[in-house]
Design a protein around this motif. Sequence first.
Motif, PDB file in Angstrom:
ATOM      1  N   GLY A  11     -34.127  35.382  -9.559  1.00 43.51           N
ATOM      2  CA  GLY A  11     -35.251  35.751  -8.609  1.00 43.51           C
ATOM      3  C   GLY A  11     -34.885  34.516  -7.286  1.00 43.51           C
ATOM      4  O   GLY A  11     -34.963  34.917  -6.075  1.00 43.51           O
ATOM      5  N   LEU A  12     -34.537  33.347  -7.621  1.00 40.32           N
ATOM      6  CA  LEU A  12     -34.284  32.585  -6.540  1.00 40.32           C
ATOM      7  C   LEU A  12     -33.040  32.784  -5.766  1.00 40.32           C
ATOM      8  O   LEU A  12     -33.096  32.424  -4.609  1.00 40.32           O
ATOM      9  CB  LEU A  12     -34.181  31.122  -7.056  1.00 40.32           C
ATOM     10  N   CYS A  13     -32.141  33.188  -6.317  1.00 47.55           N
ATOM     11  CA  CYS A  13     -30.769  33.570  -5.701  1.00 47.55           C
ATOM     12  C   CYS A  13     -31.149  34.893  -4.786  1.00 47.55           C
ATOM     13  O   CYS A  13     -30.843  34.744  -3.805  1.00 47.55           O
ATOM     14  CB  CYS A  13     -29.685  33.958  -6.636  1.00 47.55           C
ATOM     15  N   PHE A  14     -32.085  35.810  -5.117  1.00 49.04           N
ATOM     16  CA  PHE A  14     -32.324  36.941  -4.355  1.00 49.04           C
ATOM     17  C   PHE A  14     -33.107  36.587  -3.091  1.00 49.04           C
ATOM     18  O   PHE A  14     -32.959  37.113  -1.920  1.00 49.04           O
ATOM     19  CB  PHE A  14     -33.050  38.188  -5.294  1.00 49.04           C
ATOM     20  N   GLU A  15     -34.118  35.545  -3.310  1.00 51.78           N
ATOM     21  CA  GLU A  15     -34.767  35.124  -2.280  1.00 51.78           C
ATOM     22  C   GLU A  15     -33.878  34.353  -1.349  1.00 51.78           C
ATOM     23  O   GLU A  15     -34.195  34.650   0.033  1.00 51.78           O
ATOM     24  CB  GLU A  15     -35.899  34.041  -2.751  1.00 51.78           C
ATOM     25  N   ILE A  16     -33.047  33.581  -1.822  1.00 51.21           N
ATOM     26  CA  ILE A  16     -32.158  32.790  -0.730  1.00 51.21           C
ATOM     27  C   ILE A  16     -31.019  33.942   0.000  1.00 51.21           C
ATOM     28  O   ILE A  16     -31.142  33.807   1.233  1.00 51.21           O
ATOM     29  CB  ILE A  16     -31.442  31.678  -1.518  1.00 51.21           C
ATOM     30  N   HIS A  17     -30.553  34.849  -0.802  1.00 51.10           N
ATOM     31  CA  HIS A  17     -29.721  35.601  -0.149  1.00 51.10           C
ATOM     32  C   HIS A  17     -30.475  36.708   0.795  1.00 51.10           C
ATOM     33  O   HIS A  17     -30.041  37.120   1.927  1.00 51.10           O
ATOM     34  CB  HIS A  17     -29.360  36.593  -1.363  1.00 51.10           C
ATOM     35  N   ARG A  18     -31.774  37.133   0.518  1.00 50.20           N
ATOM     36  CA  ARG A  18     -32.411  38.056   1.479  1.00 50.20           C
ATOM     37  C   ARG A  18     -32.836  37.181   2.501  1.00 50.20           C
ATOM     38  O   ARG A  18     -32.822  37.672   3.954  1.00 50.20           O
ATOM     39  CB  ARG A  18     -33.710  38.221   1.050  1.00 50.20           C
ATOM     40  N   ALA A  19     -33.231  35.828   2.680  1.00 53.33           N
ATOM     41  CA  ALA A  19     -33.442  34.854   3.788  1.00 53.33           C
ATOM     42  C   ALA A  19     -32.246  34.693   4.461  1.00 53.33           C
ATOM     43  O   ALA A  19     -32.310  34.697   5.925  1.00 53.33           O
ATOM     44  CB  ALA A  19     -34.090  33.636   3.140  1.00 53.33           C
ATOM     45  N   SER A  20     -31.185  34.454   3.915  1.00 52.46           N
ATOM     46  CA  SER A  20     -29.947  34.457   4.886  1.00 52.46           C
ATOM     47  C   SER A  20     -29.541  35.761   5.570  1.00 52.46           C
ATOM     48  O   SER A  20     -29.014  35.643   6.775  1.00 52.46           O
ATOM     49  CB  SER A  20     -28.635  33.813   4.108  1.00 52.46           C
ATOM     50  N   LYS A  21     -29.591  36.850   4.921  1.00 52.97           N
ATOM     51  CA  LYS A  21     -29.431  38.024   5.603  1.00 52.97           C
ATOM     52  C   LYS A  21     -30.474  38.412   6.785  1.00 52.97           C
ATOM     53  O   LYS A  21     -29.934  38.967   7.799  1.00 52.97           O
ATOM     54  CB  LYS A  21     -29.359  39.325   4.544  1.00 52.97           C
ATOM     55  N   ILE A  22     -31.731  38.063   6.661  1.00 50.12           N
ATOM     56  CA  ILE A  22     -32.387  38.532   7.678  1.00 50.12           C
ATOM     57  C   ILE A  22     -32.764  37.318   8.646  1.00 50.12           C
ATOM     58  O   ILE A  22     -33.307  37.444   9.758  1.00 50.12           O
ATOM     59  CB  ILE A  22     -33.814  38.821   7.033  1.00 50.12           C
ATOM     60  N   GLY A  23     -32.055  36.221   8.616  1.00 53.68           N
ATOM     61  CA  GLY A  23     -31.892  35.098   9.310  1.00 53.68           C
ATOM     62  C   GLY A  23     -33.023  34.209   9.406  1.00 53.68           C
ATOM     63  O   GLY A  23     -33.289  33.362  10.373  1.00 53.68           O
ATOM     64  N   THR A  24     -33.948  34.060   8.157  1.00 55.81           N
ATOM     65  CA  THR A  24     -35.105  33.101   7.990  1.00 55.81           C
ATOM     66  C   THR A  24     -34.569  32.038   7.069  1.00 55.81           C
ATOM     67  O   THR A  24     -35.665  31.142   6.897  1.00 55.81           O
ATOM     68  CB  THR A  24     -36.341  33.921   7.520  1.00 55.81           C
ATOM     69  N   LEU A  25     -33.382  31.794   6.767  1.00 56.88           N
ATOM     70  CA  LEU A  25     -33.131  30.669   6.011  1.00 56.88           C
ATOM     71  C   LEU A  25     -33.280  29.457   6.415  1.00 56.88           C
ATOM     72  O   LEU A  25     -33.856  28.351   5.803  1.00 56.88           O
ATOM     73  CB  LEU A  25     -31.439  30.668   5.254  1.00 56.88           C
ATOM     74  N   PHE A  26     -32.874  29.071   7.805  1.00 59.66           N
ATOM     75  CA  PHE A  26     -32.804  27.849   8.221  1.00 59.66           C
ATOM     76  C   PHE A  26     -34.255  27.676   9.168  1.00 59.66           C
ATOM     77  O   PHE A  26     -33.975  26.959  10.125  1.00 59.66           O
ATOM     78  CB  PHE A  26     -31.822  27.389   8.857  1.00 59.66           C
ATOM     79  N   LEU A  27     -35.327  28.463   9.039  1.00 56.51           N
ATOM     80  CA  LEU A  27     -36.434  28.444  10.038  1.00 56.51           C
ATOM     81  C   LEU A  27     -37.111  26.944   9.946  1.00 56.51           C
ATOM     82  O   LEU A  27     -37.716  26.623  10.991  1.00 56.51           O
ATOM     83  CB  LEU A  27     -37.370  29.386   9.841  1.00 56.51           C
ATOM     84  N   ALA A  28     -36.931  26.392   8.782  1.00 49.14           N
ATOM     85  CA  ALA A  28     -37.676  25.126   8.439  1.00 49.14           C
ATOM     86  C   ALA A  28     -36.905  23.830   9.329  1.00 49.14           C
ATOM     87  O   ALA A  28     -37.630  22.989   9.483  1.00 49.14           O
ATOM     88  CB  ALA A  28     -37.815  24.754   7.182  1.00 49.14           C
ATOM     89  N   ASP A  29     -35.666  24.143   9.760  1.00 50.71           N
ATOM     90  CA  ASP A  29     -34.885  23.093  10.317  1.00 50.71           C
ATOM     91  C   ASP A  29     -35.170  23.133  11.782  1.00 50.71           C
ATOM     92  O   ASP A  29     -34.129  23.586  12.562  1.00 50.71           O
ATOM     93  CB  ASP A  29     -33.362  23.241  10.133  1.00 50.71           C
ATOM     94  N   THR A  30     -36.166  22.816  12.530  1.00 50.50           N
ATOM     95  CA  THR A  30     -36.512  22.865  13.741  1.00 50.50           C
ATOM     96  C   THR A  30     -36.823  21.479  14.248  1.00 50.50           C
ATOM     97  O   THR A  30     -37.136  20.686  13.683  1.00 50.50           O
ATOM     98  CB  THR A  30     -37.679  23.841  14.136  1.00 50.50           C
TER      99      THR A  30
END
Length: 95
Positions: A11-30
């Motif tokens: 489940g964690l792998c799917f969440e990370i993969h989806r976040a990287s595909k839609i471009g929301t993986l690094f949103l916390a790094d602002t």
Amino acid sequence: MYELIDEVSLGLCFEIHRASKIGTLFLADTDPKSSKELEIVDKPGYDVFGQPPQKKQLECICPNCQRNLAAARFAPHLEKCMGMGRNSSRIASRR
């Protein structure tokens, strides 16, 4: 027990993969400046973005007569304009 660990890690792998595909993986790094601009404002008389509320009436254009009218009055106008609805059937039965 291993099934539970497999399920959670998958489940964690799917969440990370989806976040990287839609471009929301690094949103916390602002930077702090941009995160300050996106804070929720809690002032009376203002919306969550810090702007005073504006009452903007939506408008529609009648496809039959091309009149510009308020969205709240669109359906009743269209019934009368196209000769449909309850009142138009009464008018037709009088003729």
